[in-house]
Write a protein that holds these residues in place. Sequence first.
Motif, short mmCIF file in Angstrom:
data_model
loop_
_atom_site.label_atom_id
_atom_site.label_comp_id
_atom_site.label_asym_id
_atom_site.label_seq_id
_atom_site.Cartn_x
_atom_site.Cartn_y
_atom_site.Cartn_z
N SER A 266 -48.55 41.00 -9.74
CA SER A 266 -47.80 39.67 -10.12
C SER A 266 -46.99 39.73 -11.37
O SER A 266 -45.80 39.35 -11.21
CB SER A 266 -48.81 38.52 -9.94
OG SER A 266 -49.55 38.39 -8.93
N MET B 272 -43.04 42.10 2.87
CA MET B 272 -43.50 41.14 3.71
C MET B 272 -43.86 41.73 5.04
O MET B 272 -45.13 41.65 5.74
CB MET B 272 -42.82 39.95 3.97
CG MET B 272 -42.56 39.11 2.85
SD MET B 272 -44.07 38.25 1.85
CE MET B 272 -44.93 37.61 3.32
N THR C 187 -52.72 43.65 5.76
CA THR C 187 -53.71 42.36 5.68
C THR C 187 -54.41 42.56 6.84
O THR C 187 -55.66 42.50 6.60
CB THR C 187 -52.96 41.02 5.43
OG1 THR C 187 -52.16 40.86 6.51
CG2 THR C 187 -52.15 40.71 4.35
N VAL D 76 -51.08 40.95 -2.38
CA VAL D 76 -51.56 40.21 -1.12
C VAL D 76 -52.76 40.75 -0.61
O VAL D 76 -53.66 40.28 -0.34
CB VAL D 76 -50.54 39.92 -0.29
CG1 VAL D 76 -50.83 39.76 0.86
CG2 VAL D 76 -49.51 38.96 -0.92
N ILE E 231 -38.98 33.42 -5.95
CA ILE E 231 -40.10 34.10 -5.79
C ILE E 231 -40.69 34.82 -7.20
O ILE E 231 -41.89 34.78 -7.54
CB ILE E 231 -40.30 35.31 -4.76
CG1 ILE E 231 -39.92 34.82 -3.41
CG2 ILE E 231 -41.43 36.17 -4.72
CD1 ILE E 231 -40.50 35.16 -2.51
N THR F 49 -52.09 33.32 -7.03
CA THR F 49 -50.74 33.55 -7.27
C THR F 49 -49.87 34.21 -6.02
O THR F 49 -48.94 33.85 -5.59
CB THR F 49 -50.38 34.33 -8.50
OG1 THR F 49 -50.93 33.50 -9.71
CG2 THR F 49 -48.88 34.44 -9.05
N PRO F 50 -50.53 35.36 -5.52
CA PRO F 50 -49.79 36.04 -4.51
C PRO F 50 -49.95 35.22 -3.36
O PRO F 50 -48.94 35.29 -2.54
CB PRO F 50 -50.64 37.48 -4.30
CG PRO F 50 -51.70 37.50 -5.19
CD PRO F 50 -51.52 36.12 -6.28
N ILE F 51 -51.00 34.34 -3.12
CA ILE F 51 -51.08 33.58 -1.84
C ILE F 51 -49.95 32.50 -2.02
O ILE F 51 -49.10 32.15 -1.17
CB ILE F 51 -52.48 33.06 -1.99
CG1 ILE F 51 -53.46 34.03 -1.79
CG2 ILE F 51 -52.38 32.00 -0.67
CD1 ILE F 51 -55.10 33.69 -1.75
N ARG G 59 -47.18 32.95 -3.59
CA ARG G 59 -45.87 33.57 -3.43
C ARG G 59 -45.68 33.62 -1.75
O ARG G 59 -44.62 33.76 -1.45
CB ARG G 59 -45.78 34.72 -4.08
CG ARG G 59 -45.70 35.90 -3.88
CD ARG G 59 -45.15 36.91 -2.93
NE ARG G 59 -45.53 38.16 -2.98
CZ ARG G 59 -45.68 38.83 -1.73
NH1 ARG G 59 -45.45 38.59 -0.60
NH2 ARG G 59 -46.57 40.03 -1.81
N VAL G 60 -46.46 33.85 -0.93
CA VAL G 60 -46.32 34.17 0.48
C VAL G 60 -45.94 32.69 0.97
O VAL G 60 -45.10 32.71 1.96
CB VAL G 60 -47.66 34.68 1.14
CG1 VAL G 60 -47.70 34.69 2.82
CG2 VAL G 60 -48.09 35.92 0.62
N SER H 54 -42.58 32.28 0.31
CA SER H 54 -41.59 32.83 1.20
C SER H 54 -41.32 32.33 2.55
O SER H 54 -40.30 32.37 3.27
CB SER H 54 -42.03 34.49 1.50
OG SER H 54 -42.87 34.97 0.21
N THR I 135 -44.06 36.05 8.01
CA THR I 135 -44.75 35.77 6.76
C THR I 135 -45.92 34.43 7.29
O THR I 135 -46.85 34.49 6.50
CB THR I 135 -43.69 34.86 5.83
OG1 THR I 135 -42.68 34.15 6.76
CG2 THR I 135 -43.06 35.70 4.82
N VAL J 99 -48.84 36.65 8.24
CA VAL J 99 -49.37 37.26 6.82
C VAL J 99 -50.40 36.14 6.16
O VAL J 99 -51.39 36.57 5.98
CB VAL J 99 -48.20 37.76 5.70
CG1 VAL J 99 -48.98 38.06 4.38
CG2 VAL J 99 -47.59 38.95 6.16
#
Lengths: 284, 127
Positions: A60, A78, A85, A215, B7, B83-85, B87-88, B91, B107, B110
Motif C-alpha cells: 500500500s 487486477m 487470490t 491483496v 486508487i 486498505t487493499p480490500i 482499493r479492490v 476499482s 474485479t 477478485v
Amino acid sequence: MIAIIYFVELLLAGIIAGVVGSMSGLGGGVVIVPALTLLFGIPLEYAAGASLVSTIATSSGAASAYVKDKLANIRIGMSLEVATTLGAIVGSLLAAYIYANGISSYLFIVFGIVLIISIYPAIKEYKKGKMHRMNKDWSTKFFQLSGSYYDKAEKKVVRYSGYRWGLGEIVSLGGGLMSGLLGVGGGVLKVMGMNRGMRLPMKVTTSTSNFMIGVTAATSSAIYWSLGYIQPFIVAPVVIGILIGAYFGSKVLERTQSRKIRTLFLIMLGVVGLQMIFRGFGVA
Amino acid sequence: MDMDKLISNVLRTGVIISLILILIGTVLLFADNGSNGFTMAQIINVNSKINSSIFSIAGMVNGLFSLQGADFILLGIIVLILTPITRVITSVLSFLYERNWLYVIITVIVFIDIMVAIFIVPVILGH
C-alpha cells in the motif's frame, strides 16, 4: 530503556525491508522473516505475522506512488489477482494437509532449488538485451494490456504492451499457491510471470507486483489473526519502518535504471531460494 | 476523476490512518510502560503470549476510550489490512463508471475471492 532500544532495532530492520521490498516487487516479508528469526530470535509464527503485515504495508505504501505515476498497471494487476487470490485460497486449504503429512520440508527444498536454478536462464536472457519485442497477440487487445509511463531515469516516455496473458495467469496462480501453501515465494513468481512471461518492462513489473501483493497477503489475514500470529509490539516498529522504507524505495525505483532493478531482483531471487532451502532443513 | 489518482488516494489514506493509530499506540505503550494490564516486560518478551488471538474488535474499540496502547496498534493493523480490500472495491466502482464491463467482472471475482478467503476458508480449516 531495553524496550526503546529493541523498538529502534526493529524499526531499522523495517526500513531496510521497506526499501528492498518496494523496489524488488517482493514486499517487505522477504527481508523481515530472516531478520526477525535469525537476528532477534523471534519465533517463526510471530515473524510470519509481521511478514504478512509488512507485505501489506510495503504494497500500500509504495503502490500509492507507483499507481499515481502510472508505473503500476491497474488492469494487468487486477486481472492477475484473479489467479493469485484463487491460488492463495487453494494453497491455504492444502497447507494443513502438507504440514500434517510432513511433506512441507520437501516442498520448501524443491521450490528453493527451482528458484535458484531459474537465476541462470534469467541472466542469460537479460544479457541478450532487448527482450520486449513480440507481436501483439489476442490477449494484448482483449485484456487491454498496453500502457505508457514516464521513465525518470531515462527521461522519456516508455510505451509498452503485455503479451501471453494466459501464461502470466498460470504463473500467477502458482505464485498465489506458494503464498498460501508456504507463506513465501509468491512475489517472485508474479515478477517472473509479468517480466519474462508477459514481456512487461521491469519497472512496470516490480511496481505492479507491489500493487498486487497486498491483496494476496490480505487473503491470509483472518487466519493469521485468529491463530495469534500478530504481536503488537513486534509489528508496530516493523510497520512504521517499512512505510518509511517503502516511501523512499518508491522514489529511488523511479529514478533507477531498469537494468539495476533486474539485478536487485535476481539477488533477491537467490535470497528467497536459499531461505526456502533453509526452512526445508528446519533452520529458521 | 482519474482512476489512478483515486486508487492512489485510497491507498495513501489507509496508510496514513493506520500509521497514526500505530504511532499513538506506541506512544501510549511507552508512556504507560505496558498495556491492557500487561507490563512492558511481558509484552516485549519474544515468546510473549500477548497477540492478536486475545483481542476482539469490540474489545479494541473499548480500549481506544481507555487509551490502551496495544488496542490502538492492533486497530491500526486492521486498517492496514482493510486498505487493499478497499482499493479492490474502489476499482470495481471505477470500472463500472468507465463502463469497462470485462474489468468489472474481473474485479468482482477478485473481491469474491478475498471474501471467501477471509470468511469461509477459516471456517473450513476450523479456526
